[in-house]
Motif scaffolding. Structure first.
Motif, PDB file in Angstrom:
ATOM      1  N   LEU A 400     -12.610  45.181  42.174  1.00 27.65           N
ATOM      2  CA  LEU A 400     -11.976  44.840  40.910  1.00 27.65           C
ATOM      3  C   LEU A 400     -10.909  45.877  40.584  1.00 27.65           C
ATOM      4  O   LEU A 400     -11.188  47.074  40.506  1.00 27.65           O
ATOM      5  CB  LEU A 400     -13.020  44.774  39.788  1.00 27.65           C
ATOM      6  CG  LEU A 400     -14.310  44.013  40.129  1.00 27.65           C
ATOM      7  CD1 LEU A 400     -15.268  44.041  38.959  1.00 27.65           C
ATOM      8  CD2 LEU A 400     -13.999  42.578  40.537  1.00 27.65           C
ATOM      9  N   THR A 401      -9.712  45.408  40.371  1.00 25.37           N
ATOM     10  CA  THR A 401      -8.590  46.300  40.091  1.00 25.37           C
ATOM     11  C   THR A 401      -7.978  45.962  38.741  1.00 25.37           C
ATOM     12  O   THR A 401      -8.322  44.965  38.114  1.00 25.37           O
ATOM     13  CB  THR A 401      -7.519  46.173  41.192  1.00 25.37           C
ATOM     14  OG1 THR A 401      -7.059  44.808  41.234  1.00 25.37           O
ATOM     15  CG2 THR A 401      -8.085  46.550  42.552  1.00 25.37           C
ATOM     16  N   GLY A 402      -7.032  46.801  38.320  1.00 29.04           N
ATOM     17  CA  GLY A 402      -6.343  46.570  37.047  1.00 29.04           C
ATOM     18  C   GLY A 402      -6.301  47.789  36.160  1.00 29.04           C
ATOM     19  O   GLY A 402      -5.479  47.863  35.240  1.00 29.04           O
ATOM     20  N   HIS A 403      -7.172  48.770  36.403  1.00 26.47           N
ATOM     21  CA  HIS A 403      -7.178  49.985  35.602  1.00 26.47           C
ATOM     22  C   HIS A 403      -6.146  50.975  36.119  1.00 26.47           C
ATOM     23  O   HIS A 403      -5.834  51.012  37.318  1.00 26.47           O
ATOM     24  CB  HIS A 403      -8.566  50.628  35.619  1.00 26.47           C
ATOM     25  CG  HIS A 403      -9.592  49.889  34.812  1.00 26.47           C
ATOM     26  ND1 HIS A 403      -9.658  49.974  33.450  1.00 26.47           N
ATOM     27  CD2 HIS A 403     -10.594  49.045  35.193  1.00 26.47           C
ATOM     28  CE1 HIS A 403     -10.660  49.223  33.007  1.00 26.47           C
ATOM     29  NE2 HIS A 403     -11.243  48.648  34.046  1.00 26.47           N
ATOM     30  N   ASP A 404      -5.644  51.815  35.209  1.00 28.41           N
ATOM     31  CA  ASP A 404      -4.692  52.864  35.565  1.00 28.41           C
ATOM     32  C   ASP A 404      -5.272  54.251  35.357  1.00 28.41           C
ATOM     33  O   ASP A 404      -4.542  55.250  35.465  1.00 28.41           O
ATOM     34  CB  ASP A 404      -3.418  52.727  34.722  1.00 28.41           C
ATOM     35  CG  ASP A 404      -2.677  51.428  35.009  1.00 28.41           C
ATOM     36  OD1 ASP A 404      -2.619  51.033  36.198  1.00 28.41           O
ATOM     37  OD2 ASP A 404      -2.173  50.817  34.054  1.00 28.41           O
ATOM     38  N   ALA A 405      -6.558  54.327  35.043  1.00 28.97           N
ATOM     39  CA  ALA A 405      -7.218  55.615  34.848  1.00 28.97           C
ATOM     40  C   ALA A 405      -8.629  55.526  35.405  1.00 28.97           C
ATOM     41  O   ALA A 405      -9.124  54.439  35.734  1.00 28.97           O
ATOM     42  CB  ALA A 405      -7.243  55.989  33.360  1.00 28.97           C
ATOM     43  N   GLU A 406      -9.289  56.664  35.512  1.00 27.26           N
ATOM     44  CA  GLU A 406     -10.620  56.692  36.105  1.00 27.26           C
ATOM     45  C   GLU A 406     -11.597  55.834  35.319  1.00 27.26           C
ATOM     46  O   GLU A 406     -11.509  55.704  34.089  1.00 27.26           O
ATOM     47  CB  GLU A 406     -11.149  58.122  36.180  1.00 27.26           C
ATOM     48  CG  GLU A 406     -11.438  58.755  34.824  1.00 27.26           C
ATOM     49  CD  GLU A 406     -12.055  60.139  34.948  1.00 27.26           C
ATOM     50  OE1 GLU A 406     -13.301  60.229  34.896  1.00 27.26           O
ATOM     51  OE2 GLU A 406     -11.289  61.105  35.097  1.00 27.26           O
TER      52      GLU A 406
END
Length: 582
Positions: A400-406
């Protein structure tokens, strides 16, 4: 009421337009008001319909979210959002109260009468006539043999009528269904109040902070346990006494127990400390109760670093500097699996709801800004491969992708097929378990207070009704529906720093643990403080609820576990009057 009551919500809008030749019906005939629909059902039998399931869980059906032009009624009122009864401040509150009434003890005791009407002996025949329960003949099973109709146009018309106006279910019984006994009569002890909040305080000799508790106290298990994990990575398999009975009164108080650590015999308590942790040198970690290699020094060890199986046979731990997370057998403290799926240190883990012997999802979040979904095999006690065959290498089910931070928090629900993840920059994303991005959940009032970004997401909880609780930092709490609509505006700001939280099984209550050493019970909707237990002598790092929901367990910074007696029934709308005079 039929399924077209909520024609302003897809896919029912399309169904409704198809039925009405591409147009909405006359404005005066559209679903406009709960009270008006109720009045019509009282006056005209033609308006009596079965209540659709969405009335008990889907608040969106009352909103005209897509701003359809539904026209004006003869009285001049524009048709839009559905008008609710005066006792409901919002569609969400209406659905909540409606469902509470449906699931109440009073309704349960009379459920047999509804079964008789729908599936039983009052469905057809003379008993149906006496009960005024006779419907149009085409709705009954076997009333029409469509294959015997040669005229295609007539057959198509009958099929359309059956499709759009429903069918009576298959008759299953010809005798009256027995009534269900009230829980008040079959389980009276559940309403017996306990006079003292404190049940016990259990101290470990290592003095290392307790950062994770799993209360796997199901009586069906051969050995119910309370799994505790300390900050020094020593874990305990503490035995749970399923036969323990809460006394109605106790002489001990929390203050006395904190000052005087002497305790009566263990038989008087629900938990017995792990024998391996009861004696020994506190400066020497026990090899048989240690999770192995040290964690990455950049991470603070918290409850989010660990997941336990329902039977406590395995612990899944993350935070290792080699970017892995590991499955560890609790009995031997040996590493069974080392799983690699990220490009940086794994920061948090979550497990979906599961039965005692069922598989589940495990989700891992990382500093690399991704969430990976895995399948855990309960039988093999291991992360499964692509085909769930023994000996296979672990394989992710979705990335699952889409975040820009940890990634800082994850919640997984196999029941709803959702994975909700939060990151350090305050972003919350909802994916399906197939890996598709559904939506981004935004708490607008936190991002509009002159801040560059919202506080980091520290915890996410989701009830079985798909209500979502999000914790931002250590101060803010926001609640959302499953479609991302914020329920409490603005976000609630806690007067104390929240370190941990868990949700009751029915989704009605949130249990909070704070930095000041307090454990509190909050009603989920609306966010309302119900009770705060006596303050302990150190911060509460983790909380759990026993399977019978009679105890709340808290792991303390001081290396102790505190157990409080709790009775959620006294805050339940249906039973609270039983405690009024006690």
């Amino acid at each position: 009421m039929n399924r077209f009551l909520h024609f302003i919500t897809e896919p029912f809008t399309t169904y409704f337009l198809n039925l009405q030749s591409g147009k909405f019906d006359h404005s005066d005939r559209l679903f406009h008001s709960i009270s008006e629909a109720w009045d019509h059902c009282q006056r005209d039998t033609h308006d009596v319909k079965e209540l659709i399931p969405e009335l008990f869980y889907l608040s969106e059906m009352f909103y005209n979210s897509n701003n359809y032009d539904l026209g004006k009624r003869e009285d001049g009122n524009k048709v839009g959002d559905v008008f609710l009864p005066p006792w409901a401040k919002s569609p969400e509150e209406f659905v909540l109260i409606h469902r509470q009434a449906l699931e109440s003890d009073l309704v349960s005791c009379q459920l047999n009468q509804w079964i008789d009407l729908i599936f039983g002996y009052k469905q057809r025949g003379p008993e149906a006539v006496r009960a005024t329960n006779v419907f149009y003949y085409l709705t009954y099973e076997g009333s029409m043999n469509l294959n015997a109709i040669d005229n295609a146009q007539v057959r198509e018309g009958l099929e359309s009528q059956i499709l759009n106006f429903g069918q009576t279910p298959v008759q299953l019984m010809t005798d009256p269904h027995p009534p269900r006994h009230s829980i008040m009569t079959i389980s009276p002890l559940m309403f017996q109040p306990c006079q003292d909040d404190l049940c016990m305080l259990m101290k470990f000799i290592s003095n290392s902070a307790i950062v994770h508790i799993s209360a796997n106290t199901y009586p069906q298990l051969q050995q119910p346990l309370v799994l505790s994990i300390a900050q020094n990575l020593v874990f305990g398999l503490n035995r749970w006494n399923s036969n323990y009975i809460q006394p109605t009164s106790q002489n001990s108080t929390l203050t006395n127990s904190l000052n005087d650590r002497t305790q009566p015999p263990q038989a008087e308590y629900p938990v017995t400390v792990d024998p391996l942790l009861a004696v020994g040198n506190p400066s020497q970690p026990l090899s048989k109760r240690h999770l192995g290699d040290a964690f990455d020094q950049r991470l603070q060890i918290t409850w989010k670093n660990f997941v336990a199986t329902v039977d406590c046979r395995s612990i899944i731990a993350c935070g290792y500097p080699d970017y892995s997370f590991r499955v560890i057998e609790t009995e031997t403290s040996t590493v069974k699996q080392v799983i690699y799926g990220h490009g940086d240190v794994v920061t948090c883990l979550a497990r979906s709801e599961t039965g005692l012997f069922s598989d589940c999802y495990v989700a891992s979040g990382s500093l690399d800004c991704t969430v990976v979904l895995w399948h855990f095999s309960q039988h093999h006690q291991a992360i499964a491969g692509e085909y769930n065959v023994p000996g296979e290498a672990p394989a992710p089910r979705a990335i699952l992708t889409g975040h820009d931070a940890e990634i800082t928090a994850i919640c997984v629900s196999a029941e709803h097929g959702n994975v909700i993840s939060g990151s350090k920059d305050g972003t919350i994303l909802m994916h399906t378990t197939q890996g598709d991005l559904l939506r981004r959940i935004v708490c607008n009032d936190l991002t509009l207070k002159g801040k560059v970004r919202a506080p980091p997401v520290t915890n996410i909880l989701m009830s079985r009704d798909c209500n979502i609780v999000v914790f931002y930092g250590t101060e803010y709490i926001a609640t959302f529906t499953g479609t991302g609509r914020q329920l409490n505006k603005p976000a609630h700001k806690s007067v104390e720093k929240i370190l941990c939280a868990t949700l009751s099984r029915d989704g009605e209550y949130v249990v909070l643990g704070t930095e000041s050493g307090r454990i509190s019970v909050v009603r989920l909707f609306p966010l309302q403080m119900l009770y705060t237990f006596p303050q302990t002598d150190s911060p509460t790092r983790c909380v759990a609820i026993s399977s019978n929901h009679r105890f709340i367990l808290g792991g303390l910074e001081s290396g102790a576990i505190v157990i409080f007696n709790v009775d959620f029934n006294k805050w339940h709308y249906e039973y609270k009057q039983r405690y009024t005079h006690r």
